[in-house]
Design an enzyme around this catalytic site. Structure first.
Site, PDB file in Angstrom:
ATOM      1  N   ARG A 541       0.705  -1.132   0.110  1.00  0.00           N
ATOM      2  CA  ARG A 541       0.096  -0.058  -0.030  1.00  0.00           C
ATOM      3  C   ARG A 541       0.956   1.257   0.046  1.00  0.00           C
ATOM      4  O   ARG A 541       1.702   1.363   0.870  1.00  0.00           O
ATOM      5  CB  ARG A 541      -0.773  -0.116   1.128  1.00  0.00           C
ATOM      6  CG  ARG A 541      -2.003   0.740   1.144  1.00  0.00           C
ATOM      7  CD  ARG A 541      -3.015   0.491   2.671  1.00  0.00           C
ATOM      8  NE  ARG A 541      -4.135  -0.592   2.421  1.00  0.00           N
ATOM      9  CZ  ARG A 541      -5.260  -0.179   1.901  1.00  0.00           C
ATOM     10  NH1 ARG A 541      -5.507   0.875   1.953  1.00  0.00           N
ATOM     11  NH2 ARG A 541      -5.908  -1.254   1.954  1.00  0.00           N
ATOM     12  N   GLY A 542       0.796   2.010  -1.092  1.00  0.00           N
ATOM     13  CA  GLY A 542       1.530   3.328  -1.030  1.00  0.00           C
ATOM     14  C   GLY A 542       0.760   4.567  -1.062  1.00  0.00           C
ATOM     15  O   GLY A 542      -0.495   4.568  -1.292  1.00  0.00           O
ATOM     16  N   GLY A 545      -1.452   4.252  -4.357  1.00  0.00           N
ATOM     17  CA  GLY A 545      -2.726   3.445  -4.545  1.00  0.00           C
ATOM     18  C   GLY A 545      -2.112   1.957  -3.790  1.00  0.00           C
ATOM     19  O   GLY A 545      -1.179   1.883  -3.069  1.00  0.00           O
ATOM     20  N   ASP A 653      11.391   9.664  -3.222  1.00  0.00           N
ATOM     21  CA  ASP A 653      10.904   9.103  -1.785  1.00  0.00           C
ATOM     22  C   ASP A 653      11.765   7.631  -1.696  1.00  0.00           C
ATOM     23  O   ASP A 653      11.192   6.682  -1.817  1.00  0.00           O
ATOM     24  CB  ASP A 653       9.560   8.950  -2.111  1.00  0.00           C
ATOM     25  CG  ASP A 653       8.736   8.245  -0.941  1.00  0.00           C
ATOM     26  OD1 ASP A 653       9.371   8.603   0.218  1.00  0.00           O
ATOM     27  OD2 ASP A 653       7.401   7.840  -0.945  1.00  0.00           O
TER      28      ASP A 653
END
Ligand SMILES: *[C@@H]1O[C@H](CO)[C@@H](O)[C@H](O)[C@H]1NC(C)=O
Ligand SMILES: *[C@@H]1O[C@H](CO)[C@@H](O)[C@H](O)[C@H]1NC(C)=O
Ligand SMILES: *[C@@H]1O[C@H](CO)[C@@H](O)[C@H](O)[C@H]1NC(C)=O
Ligand SMILES: *[C@@H]1O[C@H](CO)[C@@H](O)[C@H](O)[C@H]1NC(C)=O
Ligand SMILES: *[C@@H]1O[C@H](CO)[C@@H](O)[C@H](O)[C@H]1NC(C)=O
Ligand SMILES: *[C@@H]1O[C@H](CO)[C@@H](O)[C@H](O)[C@H]1NC(C)=O
Length: 829
Positions: A541-542, A545, A653
């Site tokens: 899960r990010g 999405g 990120d």
């Protein structure tokens, strides 16, 4: 007297008015309206009559004289659905591609003998079918694009499908007797240097057949026959594409178009740049345009013959291919890069003289031309240099780790050909130059100074002296022409501007589609829903999405990311898809496909058996060797993103959740949802990243202070990940017992960094650097889970590099590729 006024003025006015009306009543593509269905014996098509065109029954193809230059025409078959201005139509076959005929007086005639001949104005025969038949024969164009000459019993005497030029149409077989030959350039349809054919070993190959050398490059020549997925023992030698986009060949090579399954207009073309591409087009779309649905080579620099001798090919997705000379060499021909480069020194200077040295270049490879065809195996660099010096014809050598073991092989090169930049290439290359030559760092690393100019467009010229017709005829003709021309020009201008606007839109759409789906498959939502069993198996899960595990229709395991509908617009989606789709590196996650249907946006990636680094950090499987390899691999992947693909991509990120591990624990950097393309060397302001934020614990100080965002933000985050790998401490959650020295906003990770620095300072590192203190500090920091099982020297290097990466001052941090070098610095001693 009064009634004798001359009547000529109103009469001529009336005539020209009639002409004008007549001209306006003609539709702009008048050529097809009066076109012929077939040609019989003793009839001809004339180059001067635009309506002398054979049209296939349903109008998809036309055949006639196709303009290839200034007053130069080739007899050709081209697509006419959707309607096109003739010069913009797509030709698929030409009778006389390298030998065009004059725009006046040239004829294609079906003679009484049954021979089909193309005659130039000068009355010489340029091309003929070589057929003969006493019987009735007919020349007609089929709906699949085949021009056929048949006799009354329906037997085919000759057909264009038997002599392809650079294009195969669906259901047109490529056989042992035929080959595709590329065009010379985009606008010169003459035969070029690239050939697709069945080789003597029954394998379908692409060959560069240049003026002085020839070499085959597809399938990749370094794959031996037994490694190729090709079958060598079927000598029928036939390959064919079907209308749905499935290509099969008798050597068991096959591929499916990315839009496989629908009947579209398709053509398989060996392009002038040496790549074989399948194009498809939906003629009923609102703005039909050709898009690439498959191509043979995804790395354009693997195509031979691009840059010539002693030069290097580089590729940039935006600017295309470019060439540059290797250090010490200069360009031979200012226009044509395929002429290559020549030494910028006397060659005798590196032959037998003692003043010879070597200059080392990284990430480049030259294919072929190894002396004696075999490497000197298991040798030292010194020995390799010595062997190259002893050999007059040695121009340099490649020094690479052998695939079979921890030792190095030495390949001496007698020619520096087929050179290209290859970010994943780990070997070193040494070029022989006089010792007196020195190079700046820029000369050794900057390899894209020049962009290949496309060959200048010189129009074909087929003008002959014109004979003068009789003067009365002459006058009438000129009058009619003059009126006609004026009207035509007007009509044409209006039409041209309309069409131009339309074309601009088309080309943008096409590039979007190209970028987004060049080699990646488009899936339907239903397919992916089925693949993921209705999105049941969530694996991650990010921010962008949720990721599900799935099995694709072809049986491959995949990670399918369902993007949040609300946050991802179509533009963002295409941007992300195209960014990822263009990248290709063993340490970057590979994207296989996407889906954009209604509000659904999905990305399909390769499945990584071991999940993310974050999930493995506490696993006993993550031993020291794996940790170090993960650090190096991740650095290589990021270095590729930052520098090697020439498009500066920031990840923004970097964290353990975004580093995935495959079955062998090879790390692959994932999730480019937050990446942003930027021009090299242009620092962006924070405001441009308003949507972008990293993850607490891994964010560089630039994000919170108001400093420009550069690739060094990724270096910082990477440094934190390395510290985490070495110490086992999570920078975002672990509370490290130390005095709070950092006043920055992201207090916890600063504590990890500060703690590490403090340990080093206490050990006296930084001032005077005592080896014992250093190793004691390292021991105190290392993850206890490793239980002392680690390489002391490498661990020290890793921590040292990590601390340099997390310097507060971004300019004090190394670049990602420097980090790779630092990590591997002591690898071989
Ligand atoms: C014309 O015929 C070909 C071959 O049968 C077919 O594939 C194509 O769809 C047809 N085109 C039109 C516009 O009917
Ligand atoms: C048509 O051509 C075929 C093949 O060349 C030949 O066998 C046949 O006799 C020809 N038909 C006529 C009517 O000439
Ligand atoms: C050889 O290839 C052709 C065409 O693909 C196929 O029809 C034939 O069965 C193959 N023959 C053998 C022996 O595999
Ligand atoms: C490559 O360049 C060298 C040096 O200029 C020259 O001697 C050689 O003939 C060239 N080879 C080819 C294939 O052009
Ligand atoms: C490579 O050479 C070294 C030194 O000569 C030798 O000890 C080693 O066994 C060799 N390795 C292989 C794989 O041949
Ligand atoms: C096209 O290429 C051929 C072959 O290289 C050359 O002879 C011809 O001059 C070229 N034509 C033009 C117009 O450049």
């Amino acid at each position: 007297m009064a009634h004798t006024s001359p009547p000529s003025l109103p009469q001529s006015f009336f005539v020209s008015l009639l002409l004008l009306l007549l001209l306006f009543s003609l539709p702009p593509t008048s050529s097809s309206s009066s076109a012929l269905p077939f040609l019989t014996k003793r009839s001809s098509l004339s180059v001067e009559n635009p309506s002398d065109v054979l049209v296939s029954p349903n109008g998809t193809f036309s055949s006639g004289f196709f303009p290839v230059g200034d007053n130069a025409f080739s007899f050709a078959v081209w697509f006419t659905k959707p309607a096109c201005r003739i010069a913009d139509c797509t030709p698929v076959w030409m009778a006389n591609r390298g030998n065009p005929v004059n725009g006046r007086g040239s004829l294609l005639s079906l003679l009484d003998s049954g021979n089909l001949v193309l005659r130039d104005a000068g009355a010489f025969t340029v091309w003929s079918s070589g057929t003969s038949s006493p019987d009735r024969v007919v020349l007609a164009l089929e709906d699949r694009g085949n021009l056929v000459l048949t006799n009354s019993t329906g037997d085919v005497l000759w057909q264009s499908f038997d002599s392809p030029t650079d294009t195969l149409l669906p259901m047109q077989p490529l056989t042992r007797n035929t080959e595709l030959l590329s065009s010379r350039s985009r606008y010169n349809y003459s035969g070029g240097f690239y050939k697709l054919h069945f080789d003597n070993d029954n394998v379908l190959r692409i060959l560069f057949d240049g003026p002085s050398i020839s070499s085959q490059f597809w399938p990749y020549p370094w794959l031996f026959s037994n490694l190729l997925d090709r079958f060598l023992y079927n000598s029928s030698r036939v390959a064919v594409l079907d209308s749905y986009g499935h290509f099969t060949s008798s050597d068991m090579f096959e591929f499916y178009a990315s839009d496989y399954g629908v009947v579209l207009q398709r053509r398989l073309t060996l392009d002038f740049d040496g790549n074989l591409r399948l194009y498809s087009r939906d003629p009923s779309a609102s703005s039909p345009s050709w898009s690439v649905s498959w191509q043979a080579l995804s790395i354009p620099c693997f195509i031979h013959g691009v840059c010539g001798n002693n030069s290097l090919c580089s590729y940039d997705p935006v600017k295309g291919r470019s060439c540059s000379c290797v250090p010490g060499y200069k360009r031979k021909d200012p226009i044509d890069w395929s002429a290559g480069c020549e030494p910028d020194f006397q060659f005798s200077d590196v032959c037998g003289s003692t003043d010879v040295g070597f200059v080392k270049v990284l990430y480049i490879d030259f294919y072929g031309y190894d002396y004696n065809n075999d490497p000197i195996s298991n040798t030292t660099l010194e020995n390799c240099q010595q062997k190259c010096l002893e050999m007059c014809g040695c121009r340099g050598f490649q020094y690479t780790m052998a695939s079979s073991g921890p030792y190095y092989d030495c390949y001496r090169k007698i020619e520096l050909l087929n050179g290209h930049n290859l970010p994943s290439f780990t070997g070193e290359f040494y070029i022989k130059v006089p010792k007196s030559m020195t190079f700046t760092k820029d000369q050794l690393t900057k390899r894209t100074q020049y962009t290949c100019p496309s060959p200048p467009v010189v129009p074909w010229d087929r003008n002959y002296p014109k004979k003068r017709p009789s003067s009365v005829l002459n006058f009438m003709m000129w009058f009619a022409c003059a009126v006609g021309v004026i009207e035509l020009v007007l009509v044409f201008l209006v039409w041209f501007f309309l069409l131009r606007n339309q074309q601009d839109v088309t080309s943008i759409n096409q590039s979007y589609f190209l970028a987004a789906s060049g080699l990646i498959k488009r899936y339907t939502y239903d397919e992916l829903k089925k693949a993921t069993k209705n999105f049941s198996d969530e694996i991650g899960r990010g921010a962008g999405g949720i990721v599900y595990k799935g099995v694709l229709p072809d049986g491959r395991l995949a990670a399918i990311k369902l993007l949040n509908e609300a946050t991802t617009g179509e533009a963002d989606f295409l941007a992300e898809a195209s960014t990822i789709g263009r990248l290709n590196h063993m340490n970057l996650i590979e994207m296989w496909g996407y889906c954009a249907e209604g509000k659904h946006r999905l990305l399909v990636y390769e499945f990584m058996e071991h999940g993310s680094l974050a999930a493995n950090l506490n696993s006993p499987e993550l031993d020291w060797k794996r940790r170090f390899d993960i650090a190096v691999g991740t650095a290589k992947g990021l270095a590729y993103l930052h520098e090697e693909c020439l498009e500066w991509i920031l990840h923004c990120d970097v964290k353990p959740q975004n580093i995935l591990l495959d079955a062998d624990y090879t790390p692959k950097v994932a999730d480019f949802g937050l990446s942003k393309l930027m021009d090299r060397g242009k620092g962006l302001n924070n405001s441009d990243f308003s949507r972008i934020r990293g993850t607490r614990g891994y964010m560089a100080p630039e994000w919170v202070s108001n400093l420009p965002i550069t690739s060094k933000v990724d270096v910082y985050s990477y440094g934190i990940v390395m510290l985490e790998l070495a110490t086992g401490m999570n920078p975002a959650t672990s509370v490290v017992n130390t005095g709070n020295e950092g006043g920055e906003s992201d207090a916890k990770h600063v504590r990890l960094v500060t703690w590490a620095r403090k340990k080093m300072r206490e050990a006296g590192v930084g001032d005077g650097r005592t080896t014992t203190g250093w190793s004691r500090a390292v021991e105190e920091m290392v993850d206890p889970a490793l239980r002392g099982n680690y390489d002391r020297k490498k661990m020290a290097i890793m921590i040292e590099v990590a601390l340099r990466c997390v310097e507060e001052d971004k300019d004090a941090r190394p670049s990602m590729s420097q980090a790779v070098e630092l990590l591997l610095r002591h690898e071989d001693d």
